[in-house]
Scaffold this motif. Sequence first.
Motif, short mmCIF file in Angstrom:
data_model
loop_
_atom_site.label_atom_id
_atom_site.label_comp_id
_atom_site.label_asym_id
_atom_site.label_seq_id
_atom_site.Cartn_x
_atom_site.Cartn_y
_atom_site.Cartn_z
N PHE A 54 0.81 -1.40 -0.06
CA PHE A 54 -0.06 0.17 0.25
C PHE A 54 0.65 1.24 -0.07
N VAL A 55 2.05 0.99 0.20
CA VAL A 55 2.93 2.38 0.45
C VAL A 55 3.54 2.68 -1.18
N GLN A 57 1.63 1.77 -3.53
CA GLN A 57 0.34 2.39 -4.27
C GLN A 57 0.35 3.84 -3.82
N HIS A 58 0.44 4.22 -2.65
CA HIS A 58 0.41 5.57 -2.18
C HIS A 58 1.24 6.42 -2.76
N ASP A 61 0.25 7.17 -6.07
CA ASP A 61 -1.10 8.12 -6.27
C ASP A 61 -0.44 9.55 -6.01
N LEU A 62 0.61 9.58 -5.34
CA LEU A 62 0.91 11.16 -4.87
C LEU A 62 1.83 11.56 -6.13
N THR A 67 0.78 16.53 -4.22
CA THR A 67 0.73 16.63 -2.90
C THR A 67 -0.06 17.82 -2.48
N THR A 78 2.42 1.64 -10.41
CA THR A 78 2.61 0.77 -9.08
C THR A 78 2.40 -0.79 -9.78
N LEU A 169 5.82 5.17 4.75
CA LEU A 169 4.65 6.06 4.47
C LEU A 169 5.29 7.50 4.76
N SER A 172 7.39 8.37 1.58
CA SER A 172 6.87 8.32 0.40
C SER A 172 6.11 9.68 0.12
N GLN A 173 5.64 10.39 1.17
CA GLN A 173 4.96 11.59 1.27
C GLN A 173 6.30 12.66 1.23
N CYS A 176 7.74 12.85 -2.47
CA CYS A 176 6.78 13.67 -3.34
C CYS A 176 6.83 15.10 -3.13
#
Length: 187
Positions: A54-55, A57-58, A61-62, A67, A78, A169, A172-173, A176
């Motif tokens: 899920f990280v 994928q996140h 998505d970002l 962001t 992904t 997580l 990843s943020q 981005c």
Amino acid sequence: MQDTIRTFFNESIQVQVAAADSLVQPLAQAVQLLTSSLLDGRRIFSCGDGNSTFVAQHFTDLLIHGTELERPPFPAVTLGMNSTQPVQVDCLARQLSALGSQGDILLAFVSQNHSERVHQAMEAALSREMTIIAVTGDDATEITSLLGPNDIEMRIPSTNTTRIVEQQLFLSQLLCDLIEQQIFHGG
């Protein structure tokens, strides 16, 4: 119960502080590499092992949706499991072999000490002359043994899967946010 809750917070905070000390340089290198690759029209592929899927994928998505800024999407994919062949170990590697090109980047999020799917994806990336950025914990030596001199490892200072995924997580943020800052605000 309250002591247990405080213990969990303290463990997370301690890993965050240790990561801040050890990850500044590889994080800066990863941002530079990702930014220059995106500006050169390259694609960013991401994947993760069981707990880190899920990280990945996140992160994608970002990159696609942004962001903080209203901006065009970045080319990001992904790698995922095949719904018709869910036990197929080489499913990530096959996708990368089909879609990856020289100069593209694979960002691999690994929270366990062994992930055959991610291992094979990294081998596929190497065969396609892609650069790899691995975001791992302290005990992923099998994964990191695949990294070459131009690849980047961001090793989270923990062997606890939960703490590793928390940091992945966050990273990843942060990646981005920093990419957007580099591209749209000049650093």
